[in-house]
Write a protein that holds these residues in place. Structure first.
Motif, PDB file in Angstrom:
ATOM      1  N   ASP A 164       3.631  -6.845 -16.057  1.00 46.17           N
ATOM      2  CA  ASP A 164       3.508  -5.805 -15.038  1.00 46.17           C
ATOM      3  C   ASP A 164       2.098  -5.748 -14.452  1.00 46.17           C
ATOM      4  N   TYR A 165       1.212  -6.577 -14.962  1.00 51.25           N
ATOM      5  CA  TYR A 165      -0.186  -6.527 -14.532  1.00 51.25           C
ATOM      6  C   TYR A 165      -0.330  -6.779 -13.031  1.00 51.25           C
ATOM      7  N   ASP A 166       0.321  -7.830 -12.534  1.00 53.51           N
ATOM      8  CA  ASP A 166       0.095  -8.198 -11.131  1.00 53.51           C
ATOM      9  C   ASP A 166       0.607  -7.132 -10.179  1.00 53.51           C
ATOM     10  N   MET A 167       1.757  -6.521 -10.477  1.00 49.44           N
ATOM     11  CA  MET A 167       2.254  -5.485  -9.562  1.00 49.44           C
ATOM     12  C   MET A 167       1.405  -4.218  -9.669  1.00 49.44           C
ATOM     13  N   THR A 168       0.822  -3.974 -10.843  1.00 48.50           N
ATOM     14  CA  THR A 168      -0.065  -2.824 -11.012  1.00 48.50           C
ATOM     15  C   THR A 168      -1.318  -2.994 -10.162  1.00 48.50           C
ATOM     16  N   VAL A 169      -1.861  -4.202 -10.162  1.00 52.51           N
ATOM     17  CA  VAL A 169      -3.063  -4.498  -9.370  1.00 52.51           C
ATOM     18  C   VAL A 169      -2.785  -4.383  -7.877  1.00 52.51           C
ATOM     19  N   ASN A 170      -1.630  -4.856  -7.439  1.00 52.94           N
ATOM     20  CA  ASN A 170      -1.366  -4.994  -6.011  1.00 52.94           C
ATOM     21  C   ASN A 170      -0.692  -3.804  -5.349  1.00 52.94           C
TER      22      ASN A 170
ATOM     23  N   GLU B  15       0.818  -1.218   0.000  1.00 50.90           N
ATOM     24  CA  GLU B  15       0.000   0.000   0.000  1.00 50.90           C
ATOM     25  C   GLU B  15       0.847   1.261   0.000  1.00 50.90           C
ATOM     26  N   GLU B  16       2.127   1.138   0.369  1.00 52.08           N
ATOM     27  CA  GLU B  16       3.035   2.295   0.396  1.00 52.08           C
ATOM     28  C   GLU B  16       3.889   2.379  -0.863  1.00 52.08           C
ATOM     29  N   LEU B  17       3.504   1.624  -1.883  1.00 47.08           N
ATOM     30  CA  LEU B  17       4.288   1.519  -3.111  1.00 47.08           C
ATOM     31  C   LEU B  17       3.560   2.109  -4.309  1.00 47.08           C
ATOM     32  N   CYS B  18       4.317   2.786  -5.165  1.00 42.44           N
ATOM     33  CA  CYS B  18       3.838   3.205  -6.487  1.00 42.44           C
ATOM     34  C   CYS B  18       4.653   2.461  -7.532  1.00 42.44           C
ATOM     35  N   THR B  19       3.970   1.833  -8.496  1.00 43.61           N
ATOM     36  CA  THR B  19       4.665   1.103  -9.555  1.00 43.61           C
ATOM     37  C   THR B  19       4.409   1.740 -10.916  1.00 43.61           C
ATOM     38  N   PHE B  20       5.381   1.574 -11.801  1.00 42.45           N
ATOM     39  CA  PHE B  20       5.255   1.990 -13.199  1.00 42.45           C
ATOM     40  C   PHE B  20       5.545   0.779 -14.081  1.00 42.45           C
ATOM     41  N   GLY B  21       4.665   0.485 -15.047  1.00 39.52           N
ATOM     42  CA  GLY B  21       4.869  -0.658 -15.926  1.00 39.52           C
ATOM     43  C   GLY B  21       4.216  -0.454 -17.267  1.00 39.52           C
ATOM     44  N   ASP B  22       4.373  -1.460 -18.134  1.00 40.87           N
ATOM     45  CA  ASP B  22       3.760  -1.347 -19.465  1.00 40.87           C
ATOM     46  C   ASP B  22       3.252  -2.677 -20.007  1.00 40.87           C
TER      47      ASP B  22
ATOM     48  N   VAL C  48       0.509   3.008 -15.352  1.00 36.67           N
ATOM     49  CA  VAL C  48       0.871   2.318 -16.592  1.00 36.67           C
ATOM     50  C   VAL C  48       1.163   3.358 -17.678  1.00 36.67           C
ATOM     51  N   MET C  49       2.162   3.064 -18.492  1.00 34.98           N
ATOM     52  CA  MET C  49       2.560   3.963 -19.569  1.00 34.98           C
ATOM     53  C   MET C  49       1.511   3.977 -20.678  1.00 34.98           C
ATOM     54  N   ALA C  50       1.447   5.071 -21.409  1.00 31.72           N
ATOM     55  CA  ALA C  50       0.508   5.180 -22.538  1.00 31.72           C
ATOM     56  C   ALA C  50       0.787   4.131 -23.601  1.00 31.72           C
ATOM     57  N   ASN C  51       2.025   3.654 -23.671  1.00 33.12           N
ATOM     58  CA  ASN C  51       2.402   2.612 -24.630  1.00 33.12           C
ATOM     59  C   ASN C  51       2.190   1.207 -24.058  1.00 33.12           C
ATOM     60  N   GLY C  52       1.530   1.103 -22.902  1.00 32.65           N
ATOM     61  CA  GLY C  52       1.349  -0.186 -22.253  1.00 32.65           C
ATOM     62  C   GLY C  52       0.319  -1.068 -22.924  1.00 32.65           C
ATOM     63  N   SER C  53       0.298  -2.348 -22.517  1.00 28.44           N
ATOM     64  CA  SER C  53      -0.667  -3.302 -23.061  1.00 28.44           C
ATOM     65  C   SER C  53      -2.055  -2.989 -22.528  1.00 28.44           C
ATOM     66  N   GLU C  54      -3.068  -3.393 -23.272  1.00 28.78           N
ATOM     67  CA  GLU C  54      -4.442  -3.134 -22.840  1.00 28.78           C
ATOM     68  C   GLU C  54      -4.755  -3.868 -21.541  1.00 28.78           C
ATOM     69  N   LYS C  55      -4.198  -5.064 -21.380  1.00 30.10           N
ATOM     70  CA  LYS C  55      -4.433  -5.816 -20.153  1.00 30.10           C
ATOM     71  C   LYS C  55      -3.933  -5.048 -18.932  1.00 30.10           C
ATOM     72  N   THR C  56      -2.713  -4.560 -19.000  1.00 31.97           N
ATOM     73  CA  THR C  56      -2.138  -3.872 -17.850  1.00 31.97           C
ATOM     74  C   THR C  56      -2.772  -2.498 -17.649  1.00 31.97           C
ATOM     75  N   LYS C  57      -3.122  -1.838 -18.731  1.00 33.24           N
ATOM     76  CA  LYS C  57      -3.831  -0.557 -18.602  1.00 33.24           C
ATOM     77  C   LYS C  57      -5.157  -0.726 -17.862  1.00 33.24           C
TER      78      LYS C  57
END
Length: 272
Positions: free
Chosen positions: A224-230, A213-220, A236-245
């Motif tokens: 990177d989906y699981d860390m984005t969710v958790n 809860e004290e973490l901010c993640t950046f992925g594409d 997520v970057m504008a160039n990221g996958s639709e799943k992770t977005k």
């Protein structure tokens, strides 16, 4: 955002721009983060030794506090030079995986010690080596796999990746467990199903008394989906996958337009 005490970034397609470096604006933002006592780390599919070797070339040498490599299969903490490998794959399992794909036009790569090891020399391993800026070496995999490895990557042409993914769905081992994940347009990776970026991040945050809860993640990408969710805040970057977005709390600009630097300045540092 005032609760954020650590920031973890994916590398390819996220932290690095198309020139293979970190933009000056993002570097300055990272420096400001650390001055405010916020830890900065990397969470990547690349192996830890390779990343450590490339930090200077990327322009962020001395700015990384935490590292999660091999999609969660390795962790490294700079504060006390602590390294740990999580749930490596047995060599015999990797050989089973290779046999399952032996009739396809693919190669296999295992990163170790800043080198990509492959069983044969072909266009696939040369392409991967050039793209990741990591040297490769062809070795006898029967001997190389006498010890376990964090993961194995299947490398192919972009037009063949869908067939490789379909073939992966029919792989089964009677003795071991393994999970496949497409991590790039030319890569399918096999790891232990217990390994994920979230698993590795949780481990390394615990070393500093921090929680997700004290973490901010950046992925594409999809991996990177699981860390984005958790994460407390998943970006997520504008160039990221639709799943992770679909899992993102925020979408920032792409990796060629200072997406990370802009977000850090606008949201994380704005009230500090």
């Amino acid at each position: 955002m005032n609760n954020i005490k650590a920031v973890m970034c994916d590398i390819d397609g996220t932290l690095l721009n198309s020139n293979g470096v970190v933009s000056p604006k993002t570097i300055e933002a990272v420096k400001k983060l650390r001055k405010h006592g916020i830890l900065f780390g990397i969470s990547t599919g690349r192996d830890v030794p390779s990343v450590k070797h490339l930090l200077k070339k990327w322009g962020i040498d001395g700015l990384v506090d935490l590292m999660v490599g091999s999609n969660g299969g390795e962790i490294y903490d700079y504060s006390d030079d602590y390294y740990e490998m999580n749930y490596p794959l047995p060599g015999s399992l990797i050989l089973e995986i290779m046999k399952h794909f032996e009739d396809m036009d693919v190669n296999f790569a295992i990163p170790s010690g800043g080198i990509l090891y492959a069983p044969k020399d072909d266009e696939h391993i040369r392409m991967l080596s050039k793209a990741d800026r990591i040297p490769y070496r062809v070795v006898d995999f029967d001997r190389f796999l006498e010890e376990p490895r964090p993961k194995v990557m299947i490398v192919c042409r972009p037009e063949d990746i869908d067939q490789v993914v379909e073939r992966s769905k029919t792989f089964h081992s009677e003795e071991y467990r393994a999970a496949a994940l497409k991590t790039a347009s030319v890569l399918l990776e096999y790891m232990d199903p217990g390994v994920s970026k979230t698993y590795g991040i949780r481990q390394i945050l615990q070393l500093h008394g921090l929680i997700m809860e004290e973490l901010c993640t950046f992925g594409d990408a999809d991996n990177d989906y699981d860390m984005t969710v958790n994460a407390g805040v998943g970006v997520v970057m504008a160039n990221g996958s639709e799943k992770t977005k679909s899992a993102a709390d925020y979408i920032t600009d792409d990796n060629d337009h200072d997406g990370i630097g802009k977000f850090i300045n606008q949201y994380i540092l704005c009230e500090r």
